[in-house]
Motif scaffolding. Structure first.
Motif, mmCIF file in Angstrom:
data_model
loop_
_atom_site.group_PDB
_atom_site.id
_atom_site.type_symbol
_atom_site.label_atom_id
_atom_site.label_comp_id
_atom_site.label_asym_id
_atom_site.label_seq_id
_atom_site.Cartn_x
_atom_site.Cartn_y
_atom_site.Cartn_z
ATOM 1 N N ASN A 235 3.538 -32.101 5.646
ATOM 2 C CA ASN A 235 4.268 -31.148 4.803
ATOM 3 C C ASN A 235 5.748 -31.486 4.755
ATOM 4 O O ASN A 235 6.381 -31.422 3.703
ATOM 5 C CB ASN A 235 4.074 -29.720 5.331
ATOM 6 N N SER A 256 2.643 -22.828 -1.515
ATOM 7 C CA SER A 256 1.978 -23.565 -0.444
ATOM 8 C C SER A 256 0.878 -22.719 0.194
ATOM 9 O O SER A 256 1.023 -21.508 0.365
ATOM 10 C CB SER A 256 2.985 -23.980 0.628
ATOM 11 N N THR A 260 3.648 -22.506 7.107
ATOM 12 C CA THR A 260 3.994 -21.261 7.788
ATOM 13 C C THR A 260 5.406 -21.344 8.347
ATOM 14 O O THR A 260 6.093 -22.366 8.225
ATOM 15 C CB THR A 260 3.025 -20.972 8.947
ATOM 16 N N ALA A 289 4.549 -18.914 -0.351
ATOM 17 C CA ALA A 289 3.318 -19.145 0.392
ATOM 18 C C ALA A 289 2.494 -17.875 0.327
ATOM 19 O O ALA A 289 3.043 -16.776 0.183
ATOM 20 C CB ALA A 289 3.599 -19.527 1.837
ATOM 21 N N TRP A 291 -0.332 -15.765 2.497
ATOM 22 C CA TRP A 291 -1.014 -15.565 3.765
ATOM 23 C C TRP A 291 -1.402 -14.092 3.903
ATOM 24 O O TRP A 291 -1.125 -13.281 3.017
ATOM 25 C CB TRP A 291 -0.110 -15.963 4.944
#
Length: 433
Positions: A235, A256, A260, A289, A291
């Motif tokens: 990454n 992404s 994280t 991102a 999550w």
């Protein structure tokens, strides 16, 4: 259905407080020998940067349970082993943990390739794996509890949000193994329904460090959004190459799926926290991102978890979704063992459906049909300090759907079989040998 699940949890006699499940220590078995548990993650190789923090979160949960009296009145004895970022090593270590070390459960794996290797072992022994990472779905195992996101709890809502808010011309890039490849197929189906356009896709090896050619192809395709499913250390190399094209990247956001807070912290660590490292962190700001957990979740349970983690591992440390999922998974296992009056995998498995805990990410509950967990979904925007500002989240827990509904189970299974055949029976491209 959700009310029924909550009532099932209450019926087990668990008390939820400060983010932990506290077990009745007066149950039979008090004072016996330690309960051995396996912790199987990559401590070396390209995935170590992502997996080592998950080990730490797992050990924190075990330490807290031991401090509260253990499980069934017995201490937990963790055996931490290295999967070495290698699927065969994961399978070998899982076999050793079960057959030689006599563990009662394994907490571990990150990549879907490593999980599938371990799945064969735990199913052969009718044993138990807790898997803490978001994945492509297309799988259900009676011997695995999936505390990470199913596709409808990450990939699908993220792409729908991207199409609605950022643009429909997307470029796909992901490490060349089963999760990114399957994620791309899911995205392809979504694009077909929503009028999205995939303008290019690239799949570098997990170990790849040179991304200049891929960035050139992205630049040529001129997408509105980049959907990034690269994993591990790669990454950083990818984003470094991408953000060297500063002018080009100014108006092209990146969403992404495997980036994280832990990976973001590495950007700052580069060059001693100065120069290129901080520059990359600053350039990455504004990306996204998806999550189920971000360190910025503002609840008493998460504040307690973050404080405990920093107290143990250092005030400068950060926490990402798989860490929170791993932490909660240990407490789910402990609750099921208490309800079963046994640490035996088969009895624990019988008591997991419907069981829930209030962890750092909020309330999560094991689905009664597929061993995945109900949970909230969140999208975060990267800040310059490497944390995420939550810009969208579901109001309620999302029921896990392990097989995306855009195709039948048999169609998805055929797709996976084709990938495995393409890679010579493996679950990732091993590259030239």
């Amino acid at each position: 259905m959700r009310r029924a699940l909550f009532l099932t949890v209450l019926a087990l006699g668990l008390v939820v407080a400060t983010g932990l499940v506290f077990i009745d220590r007066h149950r039979p078995g008090s004072g016996g020998p330690p309960i051995r548990v396996g912790v199987l993650h990559s401590l070396s190789g390209p995935m170590a940067v992502s997996e080592q923090p998950v080990v730490e979160a797992t050990l924190l949960a075990i330490e807290e349970l031991n401090a509260a009296g253990g499980v069934l009145g017995r201490r937990l004895e963790p055996l931490v082993v290295d999967g070495r970022s290698d699927d065969l090593a994961f399978a070998q270590q899982a076999e050793k943990l079960i057959a030689e070390e006599g563990v009662s459960v394994i907490f571990g794996c990150w990549t879907s390739a490593s999980r599938k290797a371990v799945r064969t072992v735990v199913e052969a022994h009718d044993h138990l794996l807790f898997y803490p990472v978001q994945y492509e779905g297309m799988e259900e195992s009676a011997n695995i509890v999936y505390t990470g996101a199913a596709p409808n709890q990450q990939i699908i809502p993220a792409v729908n949000w991207v199409f609605a808010n950022l643009g429909k011309r997307v470029f796909l890039v992901g490490s060349d193994y089963v999760f990114p490849r399957a994620a791309s197929e899911i995205i392809r189906d979504l694009a077909g329904v929503a009028g999205g356009e995939i303008v290019g896709e690239e799949y570098p090896l997990l170990e790849q460090t040179d991304f200049s050619g891929i960035v050139a192809r992205i630049k040529e395709a001129r997408p509105q959004v980049i959907l990034n499913a690269i994993n591990g250390e790669a990454n950083r190399a990818f984003l470094e190459a991408l953000y060297e094209e500063t002018e080009f990247m100014r108006d092209i956001p990146v969403m992404s799926f495997s980036l994280t807070e832990s990976e973001m912290a590495l950007f700052k660590e580069k060059a001693g926290g100065q120069g290129a490292g901080e520059g990359l962190l600053s350039q990455t700001a504004g990306g996204y991102a998806c999550w189920n957990y971000f360190q910025s979740v503002d609840t008493p349970e998460n504040r307690h978890f973050v404080a405990r983690f920093k107290e143990k591992y250092g005030d400068g440390r950060v926490i990402g979704d798989p860490m929170a999922a791993a932490y909660a998974g240990v407490h789910l296992w402990a609750g099921a063992a208490a309800a079963a009056l046994s640490e035996q995998p088969g009895l624990v498995l019988q008591n997991l459906p419907g069981l829930g805990v209030r962890g750092p990410q909020g309330y999560i509950v094991v689905d009664q049909r597929n061993n995945h967990t109900w949970k909230k979904v969140r999208i975060g925007r990267i800040r310059e300090n490497g944390q995420f500002e939550i810009v969208w989240e579901t109001e309620r827990l999302v029921r896990p759907v392990s097989f995306p509904l855009s195709r039948s189970k048999s169609e998805w299974n055929r797709f996976l079989a084709g990938l495995q055949e393409q890679w010579g029976g493996q679950w990732r491209n091993q590259g030239p040998r």
